[in-house]
Scaffold this motif. Structure first.
Motif, PDB file in Angstrom:
ATOM      1  N   LYS A   7    -157.035  -7.460 -56.895  1.00 15.37           N
ATOM      2  CA  LYS A   7    -156.242  -7.606 -58.114  1.00 15.37           C
ATOM      3  C   LYS A   7    -155.918  -9.062 -58.376  1.00 15.37           C
ATOM      4  N   TYR A   8    -155.611  -9.800 -57.317  1.00 15.56           N
ATOM      5  CA  TYR A   8    -155.244 -11.207 -57.457  1.00 15.56           C
ATOM      6  C   TYR A   8    -155.731 -11.964 -56.231  1.00 15.56           C
ATOM      7  N   ILE A  45    -163.942  -7.817 -50.767  1.00 16.15           N
ATOM      8  CA  ILE A  45    -162.539  -8.221 -50.827  1.00 16.15           C
ATOM      9  C   ILE A  45    -161.853  -7.403 -51.913  1.00 16.15           C
ATOM     10  N   ASN A  46    -161.188  -6.322 -51.497  1.00 17.05           N
ATOM     11  CA  ASN A  46    -160.540  -5.397 -52.425  1.00 17.05           C
ATOM     12  C   ASN A  46    -159.027  -5.408 -52.270  1.00 17.05           C
ATOM     13  N   GLY A  47    -158.467  -6.509 -51.885  1.00 15.72           N
ATOM     14  CA  GLY A  47    -157.037  -6.556 -51.626  1.00 15.72           C
ATOM     15  C   GLY A  47    -156.187  -6.323 -52.865  1.00 15.72           C
ATOM     16  N   GLU A  48    -154.970  -5.872 -52.617  1.00 19.85           N
ATOM     17  CA  GLU A  48    -153.962  -5.782 -53.675  1.00 19.85           C
ATOM     18  C   GLU A  48    -153.563  -7.191 -54.099  1.00 19.85           C
ATOM     19  N   TYR A  49    -153.409  -8.053 -53.105  1.00 15.77           N
ATOM     20  CA  TYR A  49    -152.976  -9.433 -53.357  1.00 15.77           C
ATOM     21  C   TYR A  49    -153.514 -10.292 -52.220  1.00 15.77           C
ATOM     22  N   ILE A  50    -154.172 -11.389 -52.573  1.00 13.23           N
ATOM     23  CA  ILE A  50    -154.659 -12.364 -51.595  1.00 13.23           C
ATOM     24  C   ILE A  50    -153.924 -13.670 -51.899  1.00 13.23           C
ATOM     25  N   GLY A  51    -153.169 -14.171 -50.945  1.00 12.34           N
ATOM     26  CA  GLY A  51    -152.344 -15.353 -51.172  1.00 12.34           C
ATOM     27  C   GLY A  51    -153.141 -16.648 -51.257  1.00 12.34           C
ATOM     28  N   ASN A  70    -157.647   4.847 -49.118  1.00 14.05           N
ATOM     29  CA  ASN A  70    -157.728   6.010 -50.005  1.00 14.05           C
ATOM     30  C   ASN A  70    -157.889   5.463 -51.419  1.00 14.05           C
ATOM     31  N   ARG A  71    -157.591   6.223 -52.431  1.00 13.94           N
ATOM     32  CA  ARG A  71    -157.846   5.773 -53.799  1.00 13.94           C
ATOM     33  C   ARG A  71    -156.896   4.674 -54.264  1.00 13.94           C
ATOM     34  N   THR A  72    -155.760   4.509 -53.599  1.00 11.25           N
ATOM     35  CA  THR A  72    -154.765   3.554 -54.095  1.00 11.25           C
ATOM     36  C   THR A  72    -154.325   2.494 -53.082  1.00 11.25           C
ATOM     37  N   ASP A  73    -154.428   2.761 -51.798  1.00  8.89           N
ATOM     38  CA  ASP A  73    -153.835   1.875 -50.784  1.00  8.89           C
ATOM     39  C   ASP A  73    -154.810   0.807 -50.317  1.00  8.89           C
ATOM     40  N   ARG A  74    -154.409  -0.451 -50.574  1.00 10.78           N
ATOM     41  CA  ARG A  74    -155.244  -1.570 -50.148  1.00 10.78           C
ATOM     42  C   ARG A  74    -154.361  -2.708 -49.662  1.00 10.78           C
ATOM     43  N   LYS A  84    -152.842   0.179 -46.871  1.00  8.61           N
ATOM     44  CA  LYS A  84    -151.652  -0.485 -47.403  1.00  8.61           C
ATOM     45  C   LYS A  84    -150.929  -1.214 -46.274  1.00  8.61           C
ATOM     46  N   VAL A  85    -151.507  -2.346 -45.860  1.00  4.97           N
ATOM     47  CA  VAL A  85    -150.918  -3.166 -44.802  1.00  4.97           C
ATOM     48  C   VAL A  85    -150.694  -4.565 -45.354  1.00  4.97           C
ATOM     49  N   THR A  86    -149.803  -5.288 -44.715  1.00  4.75           N
ATOM     50  CA  THR A  86    -149.544  -6.679 -45.082  1.00  4.75           C
ATOM     51  C   THR A  86    -149.855  -7.569 -43.888  1.00  4.75           C
ATOM     52  N   ILE A  87    -150.658  -8.588 -44.127  1.00  2.38           N
ATOM     53  CA  ILE A  87    -150.968  -9.583 -43.102  1.00  2.38           C
ATOM     54  C   ILE A  87    -150.087 -10.791 -43.397  1.00  2.38           C
ATOM     55  N   GLY A  88    -149.200 -11.111 -42.461  1.00  2.48           N
ATOM     56  CA  GLY A  88    -148.234 -12.187 -42.659  1.00  2.48           C
ATOM     57  C   GLY A  88    -148.886 -13.548 -42.777  1.00  2.48           C
ATOM     58  N   GLU A  89    -148.164 -14.474 -43.381  1.00  3.38           N
ATOM     59  CA  GLU A  89    -148.736 -15.782 -43.664  1.00  3.38           C
ATOM     60  C   GLU A  89    -149.170 -16.508 -42.396  1.00  3.38           C
ATOM     61  N   ASN A  90    -150.276 -17.223 -42.552  1.00  2.00           N
ATOM     62  CA  ASN A  90    -150.873 -18.052 -41.491  1.00  2.00           C
ATOM     63  C   ASN A  90    -151.349 -17.247 -40.288  1.00  2.00           C
ATOM     64  N   SER A  91    -151.545 -15.956 -40.455  1.00  2.00           N
ATOM     65  CA  SER A  91    -152.077 -15.153 -39.350  1.00  2.00           C
ATOM     66  C   SER A  91    -153.592 -15.188 -39.354  1.00  2.00           C
ATOM     67  N   ILE A  92    -154.170 -14.930 -38.181  1.00  2.00           N
ATOM     68  CA  ILE A  92    -155.618 -14.945 -37.993  1.00  2.00           C
ATOM     69  C   ILE A  92    -156.057 -13.580 -37.503  1.00  2.00           C
ATOM     70  N   ILE A  93    -157.024 -13.009 -38.206  1.00  2.00           N
ATOM     71  CA  ILE A  93    -157.639 -11.753 -37.777  1.00  2.00           C
ATOM     72  C   ILE A  93    -158.960 -12.125 -37.118  1.00  2.00           C
ATOM     73  N   ALA A  94    -159.072 -11.869 -35.822  1.00  2.00           N
ATOM     74  CA  ALA A  94    -160.231 -12.310 -35.047  1.00  2.00           C
ATOM     75  C   ALA A  94    -161.482 -11.514 -35.407  1.00  2.00           C
ATOM     76  N   ALA A  95    -162.632 -12.031 -34.994  1.00  2.00           N
ATOM     77  CA  ALA A  95    -163.914 -11.393 -35.272  1.00  2.00           C
ATOM     78  C   ALA A  95    -163.918  -9.946 -34.803  1.00  2.00           C
ATOM     79  N   ASN A  96    -164.384  -9.069 -35.680  1.00  2.00           N
ATOM     80  CA  ASN A  96    -164.580  -7.638 -35.416  1.00  2.00           C
ATOM     81  C   ASN A  96    -163.291  -6.850 -35.187  1.00  2.00           C
ATOM     82  N   ALA A  97    -162.141  -7.453 -35.400  1.00  3.03           N
ATOM     83  CA  ALA A  97    -160.885  -6.700 -35.291  1.00  3.03           C
ATOM     84  C   ALA A  97    -160.803  -5.676 -36.428  1.00  3.03           C
ATOM     85  N   VAL A  98    -160.113  -4.582 -36.141  1.00  2.25           N
ATOM     86  CA  VAL A  98    -159.855  -3.559 -37.162  1.00  2.25           C
ATOM     87  C   VAL A  98    -158.349  -3.407 -37.286  1.00  2.25           C
TER      88      VAL A  98
END
Length: 198
Positions: free
Chosen positions: A94-95, A110-116, A131-135, A153-167
């Motif tokens: 969306k943004y 990249i189907n996020g609700e919001y990307i900072g 699902n049809r609405t949660d991103r 529908k999760v939030t990744i906090g600022e300056n966080s790193i998601i490592a390779a292949n993490a789910v």
């Protein structure tokens, strides 16, 4: 000799870009595109002015084309006929905030609700619906590395790193590095090594 040929090709490429320049300079998102350009120039260490770097990125980095065309909706579809974007990279959030960087982009969605602001993604990344609405929402400065999946529908906090292949299927606090498939867990928080479940 090789550098001279590349420079000549780059300047010749200006001929391919008049409509890109027109839409860039008249876009309501020009300030955001300028922030994108500054980040891409810095990350790729391009030794050019912003104008020449803009052409370089259009010619040599299809991922940048995807982002540029996203910023120009709906006119990006027209420019895609002149210089096609990377067909396996989908930017449907969306943004997407300014300063978004894509290091390789093959097979990423990249189907996020919001990307900072100042976020970063690699190839084979999914920021996706559960699902049809949660991103997901990514706050400012988040990095998502190769093959990682952020779902629902999760939030990744600022300056966080998601490592390779993490789910990731749970919220991630700010300033954390998260690894693992299921369950994912925090290995660094505020610069300190830890081992904590999400």
């Amino acid at each position: 000799m090789k550098e001279t040929l590349l420079s000549a090709w780059l300047y010749f490429s200006f001929i391919r870009c008049p409509f890109h320049f027109l839409f860039y300079y008249t876009s309501k998102n020009k300030a955001i595109i300028d922030r994108d350009l500054d980040v891409w120039i810095r990350q790729l260490e391009l030794p050019y002015s912003r104008t020449v770097a803009f052409v370089h990125l259009l010619v040599w980095h299809k991922e940048f084309r995807n982002l540029f065309y996203y910023r120009l909706k709906p006119w990006g579809h027209i420019l895609n006929l002149i210089m096609p974007k990377l067909s396996s990279l989908y930017l449907n959030a969306k943004y997407i905030g300014p300063g978004f960087f894509i290091q390789h982009g093959e097979n990423s969605r990249i189907n996020g609700e919001y990307i900072g602001a100042n976020c970063w993604v690699n190839q084979d990344v999914a920021i996706a619906f559960s699902n049809r609405t949660d991103r997901p929402t990514l706050q400012d400065g988040v990095k998502v590395h190769v093959g990682a999946k952020v779902l629902g529908k999760v939030t990744i906090g600022e300056n966080s790193i998601i490592a390779a292949n993490a789910v990731i299927v749970k919220n991630v606090p700010p300033n954390c590095t998260v690894v693992g498939v299921y369950p994912a867990y925090i290995v660094k928080e505020n610069g300190i090594k830890v081992k904590k479940p999400l």
